[in-house]
Write a protein that holds these residues in place. Sequence first.
Motif, PDB file in Angstrom:
ATOM      1  N   GLU A 123       0.791  -1.204   0.012  1.00 27.83           N
ATOM      2  CA  GLU A 123       0.139   0.026  -0.122  1.00 27.83           C
ATOM      3  C   GLU A 123       0.944   1.250   0.072  1.00 27.83           C
ATOM      4  OE1 GLU A 123      -1.155   0.829   4.649  1.00 27.83           O
ATOM      5  OE2 GLU A 123      -2.533  -0.348   3.403  1.00 27.83           O
ATOM      6  N   LEU A 139      -3.592   8.595   2.530  1.00 31.09           N
ATOM      7  CA  LEU A 139      -3.917   7.062   2.201  1.00 31.09           C
ATOM      8  C   LEU A 139      -5.035   6.247   3.448  1.00 31.09           C
ATOM      9  CD1 LEU A 139      -3.536   4.262   0.782  1.00 31.09           C
ATOM     10  CD2 LEU A 139      -1.433   3.774   2.247  1.00 31.09           C
ATOM     11  N   GLU A 140      -4.534   6.778   4.500  1.00 25.99           N
ATOM     12  CA  GLU A 140      -5.262   6.250   5.508  1.00 25.99           C
ATOM     13  C   GLU A 140      -6.845   6.706   5.467  1.00 25.99           C
ATOM     14  OE1 GLU A 140      -4.382   3.934   7.873  1.00 25.99           O
ATOM     15  OE2 GLU A 140      -2.742   3.627   6.624  1.00 25.99           O
ATOM     16  N   LYS A 143      -8.725   4.579   3.019  1.00 26.67           N
ATOM     17  CA  LYS A 143      -9.050   3.572   3.717  1.00 26.67           C
ATOM     18  C   LYS A 143     -10.161   3.472   4.510  1.00 26.67           C
ATOM     19  CE  LYS A 143      -5.480   0.959   5.139  1.00 26.67           C
ATOM     20  NZ  LYS A 143      -4.212   0.578   5.970  1.00 26.67           N
ATOM     21  N   MET A 146     -13.386   3.951   2.551  1.00 26.08           N
ATOM     22  CA  MET A 146     -13.761   2.642   1.658  1.00 26.08           C
ATOM     23  C   MET A 146     -14.486   1.488   3.044  1.00 26.08           C
ATOM     24  SD  MET A 146     -10.644   1.926  -0.471  1.00 26.08           S
ATOM     25  CE  MET A 146     -11.256   0.610  -1.382  1.00 26.08           C
ATOM     26  N   VAL A 147     -13.853   1.702   4.067  1.00 20.85           N
ATOM     27  CA  VAL A 147     -14.626   0.727   5.091  1.00 20.85           C
ATOM     28  C   VAL A 147     -15.858   1.580   5.500  1.00 20.85           C
ATOM     29  CG1 VAL A 147     -14.469   0.229   7.737  1.00 20.85           C
ATOM     30  CG2 VAL A 147     -12.169   0.118   6.137  1.00 20.85           C
ATOM     31  N   TRP A 179      -6.513  -5.317   1.134  1.00 18.50           N
ATOM     32  CA  TRP A 179      -7.599  -4.464   2.092  1.00 18.50           C
ATOM     33  C   TRP A 179      -8.803  -5.455   2.088  1.00 18.50           C
ATOM     34  CZ3 TRP A 179      -7.072   0.914  -0.592  1.00 18.50           C
ATOM     35  CH2 TRP A 179      -5.884   1.382  -0.074  1.00 18.50           C
ATOM     36  N   LEU A 182     -10.119  -5.582   5.342  1.00 12.38           N
ATOM     37  CA  LEU A 182     -10.799  -4.616   5.967  1.00 12.38           C
ATOM     38  C   LEU A 182     -12.231  -4.886   5.925  1.00 12.38           C
ATOM     39  CD1 LEU A 182      -9.149  -1.373   4.502  1.00 12.38           C
ATOM     40  CD2 LEU A 182      -8.637  -2.531   6.857  1.00 12.38           C
TER      41      LEU A 182
END
Length: 277
Positions: A123, A139-140, A143, A146-147, A179, A182
């Motif tokens: 990643e 980036l975090e 993520k 998306m979660v 991912w 996740l």
Amino acid sequence: MVSSLLPRAPYLASSIPKSTASTPLRRPPCMSSTSAVPAAASAAAATGEASQPRKLPVLLFDVMDTVVRDPFYNHIPAFFQFSTSLSVWLGSLCSPNRMSMKELLESKHPTAWSEFEMGLIDENELAKKFFNDGRSFDLEGLKASMVKAYEYIDGVEDILFHLKQNDYEVHAFTNYPVWYQLVEEKLKLSKYLSWTFCSCTVGKRKPSPDFYLHAVDHLHVDPANCIFIDDRMTNIEAALGVGMVGLHFKNAEMLKKDLCSLGVEFAPVHEGEIQVQ
């Protein structure tokens, strides 16, 4: 009779004819309900124990936009916010100045995501390569967005629940990066299926025939005893090409009807049984 299930023939889920009194649906000859597992049979022979029958067919589910809503099309363009500096992109879920899908597709690196899906880059490397011009982003934050967007497609969890109740072998067969963990953390798909075939761990992607053949070899099963479900017809055609049965996913109601027409059994929900939420 389900004549449209011949391998290598283009097949759409909606093309299955309805059963009538004079022409009831029958299980295709290749799809027996049980079979001895080769690996288990060998082990049993070595120990002198009787082999256990294996319930067939084996079901292979695509994940994104078949089991789980894919956030890429609606949530990810909304995440990227253009700032006053042309070299900096900030993550935001609520900015009115959002990137369109067209802009995202034009500006992202053409192969970075597929490389990430196959486990060729991690990643951190994805973050460096995601945009063609190397611009940075959160980036975090990506993520997290998306979660937040991951959710079951309406009605699909109920189908998986009943397949589990009826002892079917169900595996994920997905193009997705690490991912996928996740997705698992939020939705607990492993209650219903095994994350057996992820592109990031296998190093192959749909619609490469090698990915499908890897699954067949790993499962020790005739491809005609595999039902592959996906929302993309290109992937269905690849499955048909190696001899699997293919179902084009459109919605949960149609999928359940199609599975039933193939002889897949759905355990009834008994009074007092807990329903999936």
